[in-house]
Design an enzyme around this catalytic site. Structure first.
Site, PDB file in Angstrom:
ATOM      1  N   CYS A   2      -2.576   0.185   9.061  1.00  0.00           N
ATOM      2  CA  CYS A   2      -1.080   0.729   9.811  1.00  0.00           C
ATOM      3  C   CYS A   2      -1.027  -1.433   9.743  1.00  0.00           C
ATOM      4  O   CYS A   2      -1.234  -1.765   9.196  1.00  0.00           O
ATOM      5  CB  CYS A   2      -2.138  -0.416  11.221  1.00  0.00           C
ATOM      6  SG  CYS A   2      -2.812   1.409  12.386  1.00  0.00           S
ATOM      7  N   ARG A  30       2.220   0.371   4.932  1.00  0.00           N
ATOM      8  CA  ARG A  30       1.334   0.331   5.957  1.00  0.00           C
ATOM      9  C   ARG A  30       0.878   2.157   6.366  1.00  0.00           C
ATOM     10  O   ARG A  30      -0.733   1.776   7.273  1.00  0.00           O
ATOM     11  CB  ARG A  30       0.673  -1.059   6.226  1.00  0.00           C
ATOM     12  CG  ARG A  30       0.954  -1.921   5.202  1.00  0.00           C
ATOM     13  CD  ARG A  30       0.955  -3.341   6.188  1.00  0.00           C
ATOM     14  NE  ARG A  30      -0.332  -3.622   6.516  1.00  0.00           N
ATOM     15  CZ  ARG A  30      -1.181  -3.635   5.882  1.00  0.00           C
ATOM     16  NH1 ARG A  30      -1.366  -4.788   5.030  1.00  0.00           N
ATOM     17  NH2 ARG A  30      -2.870  -4.486   6.512  1.00  0.00           N
ATOM     18  N   TRP A  76      -1.244   3.826  10.917  1.00  0.00           N
ATOM     19  CA  TRP A  76      -1.631   4.859  10.200  1.00  0.00           C
ATOM     20  C   TRP A  76      -3.098   5.074  10.431  1.00  0.00           C
ATOM     21  O   TRP A  76      -4.040   4.518  10.582  1.00  0.00           O
ATOM     22  CB  TRP A  76      -2.197   4.538   8.296  1.00  0.00           C
ATOM     23  CG  TRP A  76      -2.566   5.513   7.546  1.00  0.00           C
ATOM     24  CD1 TRP A  76      -2.281   6.884   6.726  1.00  0.00           C
ATOM     25  CD2 TRP A  76      -4.183   5.347   7.153  1.00  0.00           C
ATOM     26  NE1 TRP A  76      -2.985   7.238   6.279  1.00  0.00           N
ATOM     27  CE2 TRP A  76      -4.521   6.205   6.592  1.00  0.00           C
ATOM     28  CE3 TRP A  76      -5.991   4.926   7.929  1.00  0.00           C
ATOM     29  CZ2 TRP A  76      -6.040   6.681   6.051  1.00  0.00           C
ATOM     30  CZ3 TRP A  76      -6.392   5.478   7.156  1.00  0.00           C
ATOM     31  CH2 TRP A  76      -6.530   6.534   6.157  1.00  0.00           C
ATOM     32  N   ASN A 102      -4.665  -3.871  14.218  1.00  0.00           N
ATOM     33  CA  ASN A 102      -4.658  -3.582  12.706  1.00  0.00           C
ATOM     34  C   ASN A 102      -6.145  -3.795  12.513  1.00  0.00           C
ATOM     35  O   ASN A 102      -6.755  -4.509  12.316  1.00  0.00           O
ATOM     36  CB  ASN A 102      -4.054  -3.862  10.904  1.00  0.00           C
ATOM     37  CG  ASN A 102      -4.173  -3.705  10.190  1.00  0.00           C
ATOM     38  OD1 ASN A 102      -4.415  -1.579   9.773  1.00  0.00           O
ATOM     39  ND2 ASN A 102      -4.565  -4.202   9.337  1.00  0.00           N
ATOM     40  N   GLY A 103      -6.963  -2.310  11.898  1.00  0.00           N
ATOM     41  CA  GLY A 103      -8.756  -3.008  11.372  1.00  0.00           C
ATOM     42  C   GLY A 103      -8.802  -1.246  12.243  1.00  0.00           C
ATOM     43  O   GLY A 103      -8.493  -0.387  12.849  1.00  0.00           O
ATOM     44  N   GLU A 466      -5.758   7.641 -14.560  1.00  0.00           N
ATOM     45  CA  GLU A 466      -4.791   7.808 -13.752  1.00  0.00           C
ATOM     46  C   GLU A 466      -3.609   8.705 -14.031  1.00  0.00           C
ATOM     47  O   GLU A 466      -2.601   8.609 -12.567  1.00  0.00           O
ATOM     48  CB  GLU A 466      -4.409   6.199 -13.833  1.00  0.00           C
ATOM     49  CG  GLU A 466      -2.897   5.356 -13.933  1.00  0.00           C
ATOM     50  CD  GLU A 466      -3.319   5.389 -12.444  1.00  0.00           C
ATOM     51  OE1 GLU A 466      -4.379   5.353 -11.635  1.00  0.00           O
ATOM     52  OE2 GLU A 466      -2.634   4.843 -11.579  1.00  0.00           O
ATOM     53  N   LYS A 470      -2.242   9.629 -10.222  1.00  0.00           N
ATOM     54  CA  LYS A 470      -0.699  10.009  -9.834  1.00  0.00           C
ATOM     55  C   LYS A 470       0.117  10.697  -9.589  1.00  0.00           C
ATOM     56  O   LYS A 470       0.530  10.769  -7.895  1.00  0.00           O
ATOM     57  CB  LYS A 470      -0.010   8.754 -10.765  1.00  0.00           C
ATOM     58  CG  LYS A 470       0.473   7.796 -11.101  1.00  0.00           C
ATOM     59  CD  LYS A 470       0.815   7.018  -9.989  1.00  0.00           C
ATOM     60  CE  LYS A 470      -0.197   6.446  -9.240  1.00  0.00           C
ATOM     61  NZ  LYS A 470      -1.571   5.276  -8.942  1.00  0.00           N
ATOM     62  N   GLU A 473      -1.929  12.767  -5.533  1.00  0.00           N
ATOM     63  CA  GLU A 473      -1.849  11.400  -4.647  1.00  0.00           C
ATOM     64  C   GLU A 473      -0.401  11.527  -3.968  1.00  0.00           C
ATOM     65  O   GLU A 473      -0.130  11.810  -3.176  1.00  0.00           O
ATOM     66  CB  GLU A 473      -1.960   9.849  -4.326  1.00  0.00           C
ATOM     67  CG  GLU A 473      -1.542   9.005  -5.373  1.00  0.00           C
ATOM     68  CD  GLU A 473      -1.157   7.400  -5.126  1.00  0.00           C
ATOM     69  OE1 GLU A 473      -2.016   7.239  -4.345  1.00  0.00           O
ATOM     70  OE2 GLU A 473      -1.254   7.038  -6.465  1.00  0.00           O
ATOM     71  N   HIS A 489     -17.848  21.303 -21.371  1.00  0.00           N
ATOM     72  CA  HIS A 489     -19.795  20.936 -20.968  1.00  0.00           C
ATOM     73  C   HIS A 489     -18.892  21.427 -18.904  1.00  0.00           C
ATOM     74  O   HIS A 489     -19.999  20.963 -17.891  1.00  0.00           O
ATOM     75  CB  HIS A 489     -20.373  19.526 -20.092  1.00  0.00           C
ATOM     76  CG  HIS A 489     -20.530  18.527 -21.979  1.00  0.00           C
ATOM     77  ND1 HIS A 489     -21.580  19.470 -22.248  1.00  0.00           N
ATOM     78  CD2 HIS A 489     -20.364  18.091 -22.924  1.00  0.00           C
ATOM     79  CE1 HIS A 489     -21.492  19.037 -24.092  1.00  0.00           C
ATOM     80  NE2 HIS A 489     -20.258  18.305 -23.866  1.00  0.00           N
ATOM     81  N   LYS A 589      -0.487   2.216   2.268  1.00  0.00           N
ATOM     82  CA  LYS A 589      -0.310   1.415   0.854  1.00  0.00           C
ATOM     83  C   LYS A 589      -1.887   0.523   0.743  1.00  0.00           C
ATOM     84  O   LYS A 589      -2.653   0.397  -0.443  1.00  0.00           O
ATOM     85  CB  LYS A 589       0.647   0.592   0.825  1.00  0.00           C
ATOM     86  CG  LYS A 589       0.672  -0.108  -0.278  1.00  0.00           C
ATOM     87  CD  LYS A 589       1.154  -0.417  -1.697  1.00  0.00           C
ATOM     88  CE  LYS A 589       1.211  -0.578  -3.103  1.00  0.00           C
ATOM     89  NZ  LYS A 589       1.560  -0.122  -4.390  1.00  0.00           N
TER      90      LYS A 589
HETATM   91  O1  M6R Z   1      -5.021  -2.411  -3.119  1.00  0.00           O
HETATM   92  P1  M6R Z   1      -6.395  -1.886  -3.989  1.00  0.00           P
HETATM   93  O2  M6R Z   1      -5.379  -2.063  -5.779  1.00  0.00           O
HETATM   94  O3  M6R Z   1      -7.479  -2.863  -3.822  1.00  0.00           O
HETATM   95  O4  M6R Z   1      -5.750  -0.804  -3.831  1.00  0.00           O
HETATM   96  C1  M6R Z   1      -6.527   0.683  -4.560  1.00  0.00           C
HETATM   97  C2  M6R Z   1      -6.623   1.762  -4.267  1.00  0.00           C
HETATM   98  O5  M6R Z   1      -6.845   1.969  -2.456  1.00  0.00           O
HETATM   99  C3  M6R Z   1      -4.894   2.360  -4.629  1.00  0.00           C
HETATM  100  O6  M6R Z   1      -5.075   2.170  -6.103  1.00  0.00           O
HETATM  101  C4  M6R Z   1      -4.820   2.880  -4.321  1.00  0.00           C
HETATM  102  O7  M6R Z   1      -5.587   4.404  -5.104  1.00  0.00           O
HETATM  103  C5  M6R Z   1      -3.477   3.873  -5.393  1.00  0.00           C
HETATM  104  N1  M6R Z   1      -2.792   4.456  -3.811  1.00  0.00           N
HETATM  105  C6  M6R Z   1      -2.856   4.283  -6.148  1.00  0.00           C
HETATM  106  O8  M6R Z   1      -1.470   4.510  -6.509  1.00  0.00           O
END
Ligand code: M6R
Length: 593
Positions: A2, A30, A76, A102-103, A466, A470, A473, A489, A589
């Site tokens: 949040c 967030r 969130w 937040n938490g 990666e 991308k 997500e 495999h 985020k």
């Molecule tokens: O802030 P951080 O780099 O520690 O975050 C790690 C992951 O939560 C972050 O990389 C997440 O996988 C992203 N949404 C990827 O695009």
């Protein structure tokens, strides 16, 4: 996750709600499942609901609330589904105390049981609601707001950044943090607290970083910070190098595309960290092992770090997911450098791992956010210079993380050729960005897919991981990144004429082996898109589509460049599917739980 904000305007005649609304709009990366604002003008006014900020604003006119101070929240959900009752602010029974949080509280069930037994009535299913009730309980017992707040946070077990207002002491905002981020902002006409700097950067770049457990009091005369023993603490004000323009979308439709297009600059600016990195290396002494720890995209940057360090420095290197780190902790020693990579510097799994590692080993945090929790905890810090990133999908911060790791490796091994190569990367990236329309066209051909595979070998394996992350997500298409030699495999069983396979095929020693794997999927009728060098006729013959890159980009430097078309592909496929790339389903985020 949040986001929380609080603001108190010095001018009592002015209304704070429009400012709080702007702040939460800037914080919506967030959390975007619900939003709420509480202000005070004689009594507490609250407007909140489930939904994205523009929808809720349209319905409730959030800027139209009286009072010169208040608090706000974007949610969130972690405890309790997204609905109006669970939206913050959460209030006590008499609507006299409002709280944003937040938490996540581990002991809320136990506290709730105790409060219910005392006769308190709960409306929501959030963990947060215990906070206003506890404060009310201690005020009923005779404490003032500040001491009731102190006593309340002593009872909380878990992570929290909290801000509180009360109609009984209607001249202040109280706040604190424990394992969740919180910043204080100071401008000429207002005082702020906020989960993150971009939320308030339009109003101020003068920031104070409160430590864990400190109690912050904002009133019209200023900000005071007290430690846990109630002693006033003098805090330094730092000026954040980010600007409001850097944190804005500008003319772009989404943050993600703006951030992808800024990647050449992210590399250039991060290469400017050379002196700082050299100092860290000079101070390190004898390091026999390196262990990278991270989550998500930052984990993929770490994996590239392992390939790099082992290749150039011949130092044994491990990579561990932060959430799994505690199972490796016993193997650490003082000759192992533990490197934490994080865009936010606030990811709770990574912070928990960092706290374990620093007991035995030197620690280095590579983060994009100056003053984040990990910079406080680690022995050494490298701040990547990507600027603020707001799209949930990490793009420019990933390329900046890679740049920092490449530069670290080059300086550690005194490899001047690698440094020269790094200096060329911004140009290579610009060449890719200039051809982004080609990817836009390709995206129309690949958005039909329900499953995709990304294949790469060696340095290109993390690129494949990666690329797949991308895509999944933000487009919500299932995608898997695989080491291309590993496909036979098991997952080869899934390859057929409906499954696109994206092959990362830079020039270098791994090329022939990866080509063999490409042939394996081709003979199972996969639709192949190769990301390869210009003039690679072999790849062109064997693939349905290709996207080409400057042939000077070899397999070692490829992660910094070959990742870019994959980000663009994820972005354009997501638009093609009609989704919002900045706000994917169920994600936020910064993951501070
Ligand atoms: O802030 P951080 O780099 O520690 O975050 C790690 C992951 O939560 C972050 O990389 C997440 O996988 C992203 N949404 C990827 O695009």
């Amino acid at each position: 996750m949040c986001g929380i904000v609080g603001c108190i305007l010095k001018d009592k005649e002015k209304h704070v709600a429009p400012i709080l609304l702007e702040c939460v709009k800037n914080l919506d990366y967030r959390g975007y499942d619900s939003v709420g604002i509480a202000t005070i003008d004689g009594k507490i006014y609250v407007k909140k609901d489930k939904g994205k900020i523009p929808e809720v604003d349209e319905k409730l006119n959030l800027a139209d609330m009286p009072g010169n101070f208040g608090i706000a929240h974007v949610r969130w959900p972690s405890t309790g589904i997204a609905n109006k009752v669970n939206a913050h602010p959460q209030l006590d029974e008499g609507n006299g105390i409002a709280v944003v949080h937040n938490g996540s509280l581990k002991n809320y069930n136990e506290l709730k049981g105790e409060l219910v037994a005392d006769g308190f009535k709960f409306k929501s299913t959030t963990d947060t609601e215990v906070i206003p009730h506890l404060i009310r309980k201690y005020i009923n017992e005779g404490l003032d707001l500040e001491h009731a707040f102190r006593k309340t946070i002593e009872r909380l077990d878990g992570s929290y950044a909290i801000a509180v207002i009360s109609k009984d002491e209607n001249n202040k905002i109280l706040a604190t943090r424990h394992q969740s981020p919180l910043k204080i902002g100071i401008s000429d006409d207002a005082y702020f607290i906020s989960s993150d700097v971009p939320a308030i950067i339009e109003y101020t770049r003068n920031i104070i970083l409160p430590s864990e457990g400190e109690i912050i009091i904002l009133d019209e005369n200023g900000v005071t910070v007290h430690d846990e023993y109630d002693n006033e603490v003098k805090k330094e004000i730092c000026v954040i190098p980010w600007t409001a323009q850097m944190a804005s979308k500008g003319d772009h439709p989404y943050y993600m595309i703006k951030e992808i297009l800024e990647q050449d600059k992210a590399v250039e600016f991060t290469l400017g960290e050379r002196d700082n990195i050299q100092k860290i290396i000079d101070d390190l002494g004898n390091i026999k092992n390196i262990c990278f720890v991270a989550c998500g995209t930052s984990y993929h940057a770490s994996l590239t770090g392992k390939y790099l360090i082992q290749h150039f420095a011949k130092i044994k290197t491990d990579v561990v997911l932060a959430s799994e780190f505690k199972y490796s902790a016993d193997t650490l020693d003082e000759e192992t450098l533990v490197v934490f990579i994080s865009q936010s510097g606030e990811t709770l799994d990574s912070i928990n791992a960092l706290r374990i590692a620093k007991e035995t080993s030197p620690t280095l945090a590579i983060v994009n956010t100056e003053g984040s929790a990990m910079t406080e905890e680690a022995k050494y810090t490298i701040v990547t210079q990507a600027g603020p990133e707001k799209g949930v999908a990490a793009t420019k911060t990933y390329i900046a993380q890679l740049t920092a790791i490449y530069l670290f490796t080059a300086l550690l091994t005194k490899n001047h050729d690698l440094i020269k190569e790094l200096d060329k990367v911004p140009n290579y990236i610009r060449e890719v960005l200039e051809k982004s329309e080609e990817i836009e066209v390709l995206s129309k051909r690949y958005s039909f897919a329900e499953d995709l595979f990304y294949l790469g070998r060696g340095f290109s394996y993390p690129v494949a991981l990666e690329g797949a992350l991308k895509l999944k997500e933000i487009s919500l298409i299932h995608a898997e990144g695989y080491a291309s030699g590993e496909l036979k495999h098991g997952p080869l069983a899934l390859i057929n004429h409906r499954v696109p396979v994206i092959v990362i095929l830079p020039p270098g020693t791994d090329y022939d082996d990866t080509m063999t794997n490409l042939e394996e999927v081709k003979s199972r009728k996969a639709i192949i898109l190769s990301i390869c060098a210009e003039g690679d006729n072999k790849a062109e013959c064997k693939s349905k589509d290709i996207f080409t890159i400057n042939p000077e980009v070899n397999e070692i430097i490829a992660p910094l460049v070959y990742t870019v078309p994959l980000q663009l592909l994820a972005y354009y496929v997501t638009l093609e599917k009609g989704h919002d790339p900045d706000k994917p389903e169920n994600l936020a985020k910064v993951i501070t739980v």
